[in-house]
Every structure is written in structure tokens, then in C-alpha cells.
Design a protein around this motif. Sequence first.
Motif, short mmCIF file in Angstrom:
data_model
loop_
_atom_site.label_atom_id
_atom_site.label_comp_id
_atom_site.label_asym_id
_atom_site.label_seq_id
_atom_site.Cartn_x
_atom_site.Cartn_y
_atom_site.Cartn_z
N ASP A 1 0.85 -1.20 0.00
CA ASP A 1 0.00 0.00 0.00
C ASP A 1 0.89 1.25 0.00
N ALA A 2 0.78 2.05 -1.07
CA ALA A 2 1.56 3.29 -1.18
C ALA A 2 0.65 4.50 -1.27
N ASN A 3 -0.53 4.40 -0.69
CA ASN A 3 -1.46 5.53 -0.67
C ASN A 3 -0.95 6.63 0.26
N PRO A 4 -1.43 7.87 0.09
CA PRO A 4 -0.92 9.00 0.89
C PRO A 4 -0.99 8.80 2.40
N TYR A 5 -2.01 8.07 2.89
CA TYR A 5 -2.14 7.90 4.34
C TYR A 5 -1.04 7.02 4.93
N MET A 6 -0.23 6.36 4.08
CA MET A 6 0.88 5.56 4.59
C MET A 6 2.04 6.44 5.06
N LEU A 7 2.08 7.69 4.58
CA LEU A 7 3.18 8.59 4.94
C LEU A 7 2.84 9.25 6.28
N HIS A 8 3.07 8.51 7.35
CA HIS A 8 2.74 9.00 8.69
C HIS A 8 3.92 8.72 9.61
N GLY A 9 4.35 9.75 10.35
CA GLY A 9 5.48 9.61 11.25
C GLY A 9 6.66 10.45 10.78
N ASP A 10 7.80 10.28 11.45
CA ASP A 10 9.00 11.02 11.09
C ASP A 10 9.95 10.11 10.32
N ASN B 1 -8.01 2.27 -3.86
CA ASN B 1 -8.44 1.34 -2.83
C ASN B 1 -7.94 -0.07 -3.13
N LEU B 2 -7.85 -0.89 -2.10
CA LEU B 2 -7.30 -2.23 -2.24
C LEU B 2 -8.16 -3.12 -3.13
#
Length: 405
Positions: A233-242, A307-308
Amino acid sequence: MKLRRVSKSLLFTSIFLVELAVILNSVELLKLSVLPLLLLVFPNLPFKAELGTVRLDGGDRVGETLEVNIELRIAGFGLIKAMHFLPDTFELVEESNAGGRFIAGRGVIRLSYKCVPLKRGVYDLGVVFVEAENIFATRRVRAKIEFEAEKEVKSRVYRVRRVEQRRGIARKPVPEIDVSKVGVPGTDFREIRKYSYGDPVKFINWKATAKIGELMVNEFEREGKKTVWIFLDANPYMLHGDLRKNCFETAVEVAASLAYYFAVRGHKVGFYTVGHELLLYPESGRRQFSKIYSTLVKLDVSDKEENLVSSVEKTRKYIEAVKPASIFVTRVELSNPLKAVMKAMGRKNLPVSVIAIAFKSDKSIGGSVEDAVRESTIRKLRAAGVAVTEVEAGKSAEVLAGVVK
């Protein structure tokens, strides 16, 4: 033009001496007021900077120390400073990437330090900035030295220690020893089972048939192991954290580790990046792992969301052809993978597992809601017979142990 602090001080000193000379009617003070102005207009002496030796050792994977040694040959007079440019995703751990010294004539500036890359990617490390100041620090000249020094930083790959297995609809969610159902029967005996329509007569086990009173046949291992399909999954919501604790970077590490684990064991590995619509057809061996790994090095989150369920539909014809075991690497609280999982299972009840990437440091109300949704989704998945393994962001090594050299 913006004046430097030293230049301002000299200018104010000159003005002060002129005013004082007028008040005191002093020719000596008036003459003295010219001295700061002379210092102010003191020119930069010419200087020349050349690149000497460059060594970049290590830093090939995220978290691995990169040792940098750069030598500059300087010709000039004054204070010379140098700085090796580092991207924001590199962290200094020893010494400094900047240095300087006073040079009168010829000299050498050496930059020796250690840093750690925190994110995978391809970086240009071939830039050094040099700055020269005159002896009174009133003026400066800058120069830029460029050279070829490209560094490719890859994700760390871990040997898979375990992935949770649960019995249910998907009886073999992680087909470590599972074999293909569509290959040609080999010579290695596997088990005795009940006769099915279409089984060759030569495989009938007459002794077992006579003992049980029902037609039984010998089952042999098929040539070639089962295909594994990894959905990252490379959707935008995966980019979370530092940079150190990031859901997407952890997902990439997990996907790379799983691809290595299955590819080197003879399984055919297919790969699909959700969000980028990037598909790699299943193949086996280290060559396939290298292809997947090279893709992951340059991969970032997508600008658009997919979506998946859509990703499974786009790989439907491949799934029906090779009947793979599917593995979804995603944040289950945001991707809602249940429908996609059921589609991947299909009517054949194909094995499916989910790697749930979790970010658990957020103690806010929003973080608590996400935790509750994640736990609820995991319960539903396990109730459907899906194997679920939770991996906390930044801690994939605790689940996937042993770095592959």
C-alpha cells in the motif's frame, strides 16, 4: 547590499571619530577616522580551491553508517571555510561536515565525519561549498565545487522470523513449504489421499485402498512452489510519522524482506504497488528479488489514492491464472482491507495474510480512535480466517530479524 556586523562596526566607528573630531576640533582624530574605512574597503585576496581525494564508505542501506573523507587543496590568504552538502535525510553522528582554517599561501582542508541515511533513495553527495574571508573579516567570496558522488541508499532487508498463522478459510497463509497446485507431479512422495475424478490410475495405492475400503491415491510434490503475491500500500495515508518512525518506510522494509524470503526459496513472487498501479509479474529467484528491490529504492507514496479492492481487480486475471497466496502490507485502520481480502480469496479460498503497519505513539483522541478501528478490523480479518501480523512503525526488525548481507 546587506552589511556584515564587522563592516557595520567599522562604519559606526569611523562616523563616531569624525563627529568627535568636529566637536574637539582635532585634526588627528579626523585622520584616525579614515583607518576604519580603509579596513572596510580592504579587498579579498584571490583564492583557488581544488578537489583532492574523496572517499564515501558504507551507507548503502538505511541506518548504516556512511564514512565521508574529503580533501580540498586551497591556494589563498585568509580564513577559508568548507562545507560538504548533506540532504536533510542524513543525520550526523560523528565530527562535522564543515571545517575551516587560516591559510597563507597554500594549504589543505580535510572534512572527515560519519553520518547515517534515514531514508532510502538516490542522493547526489557531490557538492562542496567553499567560503573565503579577508584577514579583517569584512568581505567574503563563495565558491561551489561539484563532482560525481551518487549514493543509492536501499531499505534494510531482514530474514523473516515468523508471520502469524491462523487456521480458517486460509489454511496456509504463509506458504513456506506449500507447493503449486498447477505444476507437474514430481517423484517426491507427499501424502495418501482419497481418489478424485481425473487422478491417474497409476497413482492408486492398492494396499491403502484394501485396508480402508475406499479408493486412495498417492499424492506427489508438484514441481515448483506456490506463487506469492505482495500488495504494498503506497497511498498518501501511509506517509505518517518522522524519518526514524515512518509507516511507509516500515512497509517498504517488510515488503522487501518478504520478497527476499520467498524468492530465494523458489517461490514465484508477484508485486503490486497500490496507488501507483505498478505491477511486476510473478517470477522466482534472486533476479526477481533484485527487480522488486530496485523498484522499492525509488518508490514514494502516491499522489492519488487507490483502494485495495481496485488493486485486486486489476490483478484478477493473474490471480486466477497462478492461484497465489496474497500478502497485503497496509494500515488496516485506513485501508479497510476486508473486501479486498475476500476478493483475493475468491471461490477457491486462496490463502491470504495481512501485515498491519501501526503507528502507536499518538496519544491524542484521534490516535485512540485509529487504535480502536485497527483492533476492530484485525478481529474481523482473523474471524474470516486471515493471518494478521502487526508491525509497529520503525520496529520491523523486532518481527523480521537478522540483516541480510
